[in-house]
Each structure stands twice: as C-alpha cells, then as structure tokens.
Design a protein around this motif. Structure first.
Motif, PDB file in Angstrom:
ATOM      1  N   LEU A  87       0.833  -1.200   0.000  1.00  0.00           N
ATOM      2  CA  LEU A  87       0.000   0.000   0.000  1.00  0.00           C
ATOM      3  C   LEU A  87       0.869   1.252   0.000  1.00  0.00           C
ATOM      4  O   LEU A  87       1.964   1.261   0.546  1.00  0.00           O
ATOM      5  CB  LEU A  87      -0.914   0.008   1.226  1.00  0.00           C
ATOM      6  N   THR A  88       0.352   2.300  -0.603  1.00  0.00           N
ATOM      7  CA  THR A  88       1.050   3.578  -0.549  1.00  0.00           C
ATOM      8  C   THR A  88       0.860   4.187   0.838  1.00  0.00           C
ATOM      9  O   THR A  88      -0.029   3.789   1.605  1.00  0.00           O
ATOM     10  CB  THR A  88       0.503   4.545  -1.605  1.00  0.00           C
ATOM     11  N   ARG A  89       1.678   5.171   1.165  1.00  0.00           N
ATOM     12  CA  ARG A  89       1.554   5.840   2.458  1.00  0.00           C
ATOM     13  C   ARG A  89       0.169   6.493   2.586  1.00  0.00           C
ATOM     14  O   ARG A  89      -0.462   6.442   3.649  1.00  0.00           O
ATOM     15  CB  ARG A  89       2.650   6.893   2.622  1.00  0.00           C
ATOM     16  N   GLU A  94      -5.400   6.431   4.978  1.00  0.00           N
ATOM     17  CA  GLU A  94      -6.856   6.333   4.822  1.00  0.00           C
ATOM     18  C   GLU A  94      -7.417   5.185   5.654  1.00  0.00           C
ATOM     19  O   GLU A  94      -8.455   5.326   6.308  1.00  0.00           O
ATOM     20  CB  GLU A  94      -7.221   6.141   3.349  1.00  0.00           C
ATOM     21  N   ILE A  95      -6.736   4.040   5.649  1.00  0.00           N
ATOM     22  CA  ILE A  95      -7.187   2.888   6.429  1.00  0.00           C
ATOM     23  C   ILE A  95      -7.149   3.208   7.923  1.00  0.00           C
ATOM     24  O   ILE A  95      -8.041   2.814   8.682  1.00  0.00           O
ATOM     25  CB  ILE A  95      -6.317   1.659   6.103  1.00  0.00           C
TER      26      ILE A  95
END
Length: 265
Positions: A87-89, A94-95
């Motif tokens: 995943l991107t930063r 967002e998560i």
C-alpha cells in the motif's frame, strides 16, 4: 464444540446482534462490510464464551463486532479488505482513519454504550504496538478489542476478495499462530480461539492417515489437532455412507491422525 448452554446463550444474543447489524447496514451502506462484521462478531462471541465471559459481556462483544468497521464504507473497494500488494503511504493513512470514522457514525446512533465505542476504536490495535489508530500495546488495548481482532483477522483471511485468494481454514490458523508468535495477536485470546475452532476449523476438509477424506464437525478443546470428523470418502476416493456410526470419528479416540488439510473434498 460449545456446551449446550453456551449455544443457547448465542441464540439469545442474536436479537442484540441483529439490531447492531441493522445499524451497520443502514449507516455503512455496504452489505459486504456488514456481513464480514457479523461473521467476526459471532465467532468472537464464541471465543468470549470460551474465555468465561458472562451473558452481558458476550452481548457487548457481539454488538461491538457488528459495528467495528462502519467507517470502512468510505474506503475505496480495493482497500476494504487486506491485499497482498504494497500500500502507498496515503492508502495506509486512509485505512488508519477507519476507527475515527466509525466513532463519527456511532455519534449519530442513540443508546450506544461507551464501552462499545472504546472497543470499536481499538479493534485494529495490536499487542506489539504496530496497530492503529494510536499504536497501543498489550493490556492498554481492551480485552474485547483484542478478542475481536483475532476473529476478524481469521474471517478476513478466509474470505475471497477480488484482490487475492482466500486461505483455506487450516492455512489461516497457521497464519494466526505465526502472528501470535511475534506478538501481533493476543496469545491468550488465540489459545481460546484454538479451543473453539481447533487447528482444523469447523467445516474444513482433511485427509486421514488411511487416505480417507473427512470433514471437521467440532473441536475438542485443547486437542487442537484432533477434532471430531465425519468421513465422507474412503481411501479409494469413493463416497461413504455418512450415516454409518463408523464414519463419525473422534480423533482423540482414534489411531488415525490428520496428515493433510484440503482445500475441498
């Protein structure tokens, strides 16, 4: 296998759980999230009963489980369940907003106890401090949140999102044990989870040492590798009569160990 009294308690609890689930559907607007939350809630309740929770605490656990991921409805579909890609930063951030978004949804719902708010806010924390949103460690995380985290991880692993294949139940259990070894899951909760599900969870398929195939019917407490199974195929791969007593096998009383977990019969 749960005692009959415990099974009856779960039946009694479903009224509260279904009420919480209706909130999840109406507020979250995503049936997949709501269904996943229900699965992990019911499994978490079974674990809670195994751990000695009383009726009120088990009900609280179930309601919290149903409401735990309301904030995930705002995530893009590809982020709602785990994926093997890096995943991107920005995606990770967002998560990590999901617990706060869940609280924001619950602020609009009357009658939600404060303990439920605490649990859903902490359910993604991990004992080693690698969870979110606050990086809490060990017993700073509410026991109910630690319990739901284990059941939720299992349900996520055995689900089949578009991004990745699901683990078979045995492989998911192995993954949970590995996470427990590195303190990413509560080990006491994990032991109770194993007592409920066994290493070969309910409904999974296994091959016995005589080359016959069986389906797991129930666990046997601390005998994690020796559940009660129902033989469904003989050593030649031919179907057998499941109504015959000889095909219902308590592996703690048998000299037929499990030699392989199967993805299907």
């Amino acid at each position: 296998s749960l005692p009959k009294a415990a099974e009856a308690e779960i039946v009694l609890l479903t009224t509260d759980v279904e009420s919480a689930l209706s909130v999840a559907f109406e507020s979250g607007g995503d049936s997949e999230i709501a269904e996943h939350s229900l699965e992990s809630a019911l499994l978490g309740m079974s674990v809670g009963i195994q751990m000695g929770f009383d009726l009120d605490n088990t009900r609280t656990l179930g309601v919290s489980g149903c409401l735990q991921n309301l904030g995930a409805a705002e995530l893009p579909a590809e982020l709602r369940f785990p994926t093997t890609r890096e995943l991107t930063r920005a995606e990770k951030l967002e998560i990590q907003k999901v617990p706060k978004r869940t609280l924001d949804v619950l602020e609009k719902v009357r009658g939600i106890p404060n303990i439920v708010r605490t649990i859903v806010y902490q359910v993604h924390e991990r004992p080693d401090g690698s969870g979110y949103p606050r990086g809490l460690r060990g017993r700073a995380i509410h026991l109910f949140a630690r319990t739901l985290h284990v059941s939720s991880c299992y349900c996520e692993m055995t689900k089949t999102p578009a991004q990745q294949p699901a683990f078979i139940p045995y492989a998911a259990m192995q993954q949970l044990l590995n996470l427990g070894k590195v303190n990413k899951l509560d080990r006491d909760v994990l032991r109770s989870f194993l007592r409920v599900t066994s290493l070969f969870p309910l409904g999974s398929f296994v091959k016995l040492s005589d080359q016959s195939v069986a389906q797991v019917l129930r666990s046997k407490g601390d005998h994690y590798t020796q559940p009660v199974v129902l033989r469904i195929k003989d050593s030649a791969g031919e179907p057998v009569d499941a109504d015959q007593d000889e095909n219902l096998i308590d592996l703690t009383q048998s000299d037929l160990p499990i030699i392989e977990a199967l993805a299907a019969a």
